[in-house]
Design an enzyme around this catalytic site. Structure first.
Site, PDB file in Angstrom:
ATOM      1  N   ASN A 142       0.879  -1.178   0.000  1.00 38.04           N
ATOM      2  CA  ASN A 142       0.000   0.000   0.000  1.00 38.04           C
ATOM      3  C   ASN A 142       0.911   1.221   0.000  1.00 38.04           C
ATOM      4  O   ASN A 142       1.468   1.593   1.031  1.00 38.04           O
ATOM      5  CB  ASN A 142      -0.907  -0.005   1.231  1.00 38.04           C
ATOM      6  CG  ASN A 142      -1.919   1.130   1.230  1.00 38.04           C
ATOM      7  OD1 ASN A 142      -1.871   2.016   0.382  1.00 38.04           O
ATOM      8  ND2 ASN A 142      -2.829   1.099   2.190  1.00 38.04           N
ATOM      9  N   ARG A 157      -2.759  -1.960  -3.554  1.00 34.81           N
ATOM     10  CA  ARG A 157      -4.018  -1.244  -3.347  1.00 34.81           C
ATOM     11  C   ARG A 157      -4.012   0.013  -4.212  1.00 34.81           C
ATOM     12  O   ARG A 157      -3.076   0.798  -4.171  1.00 34.81           O
ATOM     13  CB  ARG A 157      -4.173  -0.844  -1.885  1.00 34.81           C
ATOM     14  CG  ARG A 157      -5.444  -0.035  -1.623  1.00 34.81           C
ATOM     15  CD  ARG A 157      -5.384   0.700  -0.309  1.00 34.81           C
ATOM     16  NE  ARG A 157      -6.599   1.495  -0.099  1.00 34.81           N
ATOM     17  CZ  ARG A 157      -6.635   2.623   0.583  1.00 34.81           C
ATOM     18  NH1 ARG A 157      -5.521   3.113   1.113  1.00 34.81           N
ATOM     19  NH2 ARG A 157      -7.764   3.282   0.730  1.00 34.81           N
ATOM     20  N   HIS A 212     -13.405   2.401   0.054  1.00 33.29           N
ATOM     21  CA  HIS A 212     -13.322   1.379   1.112  1.00 33.29           C
ATOM     22  C   HIS A 212     -13.942   0.058   0.656  1.00 33.29           C
ATOM     23  O   HIS A 212     -14.391  -0.747   1.470  1.00 33.29           O
ATOM     24  CB  HIS A 212     -14.024   1.839   2.403  1.00 33.29           C
ATOM     25  CG  HIS A 212     -13.434   3.053   3.037  1.00 33.29           C
ATOM     26  ND1 HIS A 212     -14.198   4.053   3.596  1.00 33.29           N
ATOM     27  CD2 HIS A 212     -12.137   3.437   3.205  1.00 33.29           C
ATOM     28  CE1 HIS A 212     -13.423   4.997   4.085  1.00 33.29           C
ATOM     29  NE2 HIS A 212     -12.158   4.651   3.851  1.00 33.29           N
ATOM     30  N   ARG A 222     -12.627  15.616   7.285  1.00 29.91           N
ATOM     31  CA  ARG A 222     -13.451  15.901   6.121  1.00 29.91           C
ATOM     32  C   ARG A 222     -14.864  16.269   6.563  1.00 29.91           C
ATOM     33  O   ARG A 222     -15.392  15.707   7.523  1.00 29.91           O
ATOM     34  CB  ARG A 222     -13.511  14.701   5.180  1.00 29.91           C
ATOM     35  CG  ARG A 222     -12.164  14.305   4.590  1.00 29.91           C
ATOM     36  CD  ARG A 222     -12.313  13.075   3.712  1.00 29.91           C
ATOM     37  NE  ARG A 222     -11.018  12.502   3.405  1.00 29.91           N
ATOM     38  CZ  ARG A 222     -10.783  11.201   3.284  1.00 29.91           C
ATOM     39  NH1 ARG A 222     -11.773  10.326   3.450  1.00 29.91           N
ATOM     40  NH2 ARG A 222      -9.573  10.752   2.995  1.00 29.91           N
ATOM     41  N   GLU A 264      -8.309  -5.547   4.962  1.00 25.09           N
ATOM     42  CA  GLU A 264      -8.216  -5.216   3.546  1.00 25.09           C
ATOM     43  C   GLU A 264      -7.011  -5.871   2.885  1.00 25.09           C
ATOM     44  O   GLU A 264      -7.062  -6.258   1.712  1.00 25.09           O
ATOM     45  CB  GLU A 264      -8.151  -3.697   3.383  1.00 25.09           C
ATOM     46  CG  GLU A 264      -9.422  -2.996   3.832  1.00 25.09           C
ATOM     47  CD  GLU A 264      -9.269  -1.495   3.962  1.00 25.09           C
ATOM     48  OE1 GLU A 264      -9.606  -0.793   2.994  1.00 25.09           O
ATOM     49  OE2 GLU A 264      -8.807  -1.031   5.016  1.00 25.09           O
TER      50      GLU A 264
END
Length: 401
Positions: A7, A91, A180, A241, A385
């Site tokens: 990643n 990823r 996600h 955010r 993940e």
């Protein structure tokens, strides 16, 4: 088969090496501050001592070469040679409409990932650095890419289109993509296993709640709606955010504060959310600590966060005409008993019977936090993940033989 999962960020790289036969993590680690002479390398071999070093690593190829050196090192290593690493899985955040599934890397795939740079300017260029670096450092080793957006490509047009001129979709692919996806896919499959029911029969709402947060409505194993949109800014209130807001706020604030487009974009992505409302932190742990000590702004931030999450759960129950289970995952979802309680105690209209004692137990295990009598199961499932990326990579490489 051993699969190395990477990643890559713009100045960092995280990795895990899986032995696929028994799902064992042979080693994991990260390289931080790539591009500096004080890069930090952390390597954790299974069953061995954690290794740290600070050294010059000026680009991603050198970072991956150092990772391979550590994986094959006589003391810190877990395999004997680079030839024991059979494949690399990466990823990639944004796959646009081009990628509905994970794919092996080739020139066309790399071209398309580059074309999508504008849709994920912080993530896709970094992923490409990782892909190119792995190709240079590990020539001949098959590479695969797994996209955060791919799982949500099953959304119907009524869910993914925005009510703006269709020309914007036709020309520029302005639509909801969702993110996600690997996490939502993983926890939905685990939920079906824990419930002892076929995934194809279930209506699930999965809540990936971390510094970035999203919900997904999963009907029969397929994503039919999700809270993040064309970018990861839409949807739930997050650490930094804003999530959903009136779009007219953007030109209004730009005019009043004389902000540039870049400044307002930074405000919404990096200076909003929990951090903006609490004035303390974007970290839920610090928010809860301050709230319990009587800080009113922290309490307001917490209440707004829980309220917006609760609204999305209600909306997705309506979208699917019911729900069999609600799943909490990721850093906050897995670890904040206070947030789970604040959300679930207000879902009695759905038939949720919340088990406060089970919720309060600190555990990293998959577990149920609703009572046996609850009409809707509430589950906490740690996400993985990296394992999804490893599995997809393994399946693609197996197809080459």
């Amino acid at each position: 088969m051993n699969v190395l999962v990477i990643n890559a960020g713009s100045s960092s790289l995280k990795y895990q090496l899986f032995r696929m036969e028994d799902a064992a993590v042979l080693a994991k680690g990260k390289v931080e501050r790539i591009g500096m002479d004080t890069a930090i390398v952390t390597h954790e071999p299974a069953g061995g001592a954690e290794f740290h070093e600070v050294k010059e690593i000026l680009e991603h190829t050198s970072a991956i070469r150092r990772v391979v050196e550590l994986l094959t090192h006589p003391q810190q290593g877990v395999v004997s040679a680079m030839s024991d690493i059979d494949a690399v899985g990466h990823r990639v955040v944004h796959g646009g409409e081009a990628f509905k599934h994970s794919v092996l890397v080739n020139d066309e795939v790399k071209k398309e990932i580059r074309r999508l740079f504008d849709l994920a300017p912080l993530h896709n260029p970094a992923a490409m650095l990782g892909i190119m670096a792995a190709e240079a450092a590990m020539p001949g080793v098959p590479q695969a890419v797994v996209f955060d957006t791919a799982f949500h490509q099953t959304m119907p047009a009524q869910a993914y289109l925005y009510p703006v001129p269709m020309a914007l979709y036709r020309r520029h692919k302005v639509r909801r993509y969702g993110f996600h996806g690997t996490s939502h896919k993983y926890v939905s499959e685990r939920a079906a296993f824990l419930l002892g029911r076929p995934l194809a029969e279930l209506k699930l709402i999965t809540c990936h709640i971390g510094n970035g947060a999203s919900c997904a409505a999963i009907l029969g194993g397929q994503s039919v709606d999700t809270s993040m949109g064309m970018t990861p800014l839409e949807g739930l209130m997050m650490g930094t955010r804003s999530g959903d807001l009136d779009p007219a706020i953007v030109p209004y604030v730009m005019g009043k504060e004389e902000l540039t487009l870049g400044e307002v974009n930074s405000m919404l992505n990096k200076h909003s959310g929990l951090g903006a409302i609490s004035g303390i932190s974007s970290d839920m742990r610090e928010i809860v600590e301050a709230m319990e000590a009587g800080d009113k702004n922290a309490a307001l931030a917490f209440d707004m966060y829980a309220y917006r999450l609760r609204k999305y759960i209600g909306a997705y129950a309506a979208a699917m005409n019911g729900v069999d289970a609600i799943v909490f995952t990721a850093g906050i979802g897995e670890n904040s008993a206070q947030l789970r309680r604040a959300v679930c105690e207000q879902l009695t209209y759905l038939g949720v019977a919340f088990d406060a004692d089970a919720n309060a137990v600190r555990s990293s295990a998959e577990r149920r936090i609703s009572t046996a009598a609850s009409k809707v199961a509430v589950l906490v499932i740690p996400t993985n993940e990296e394992w999804v990326i490893a599995q997809d990579t393994y399946n693609l490489v197996q197809g080459l033989s």
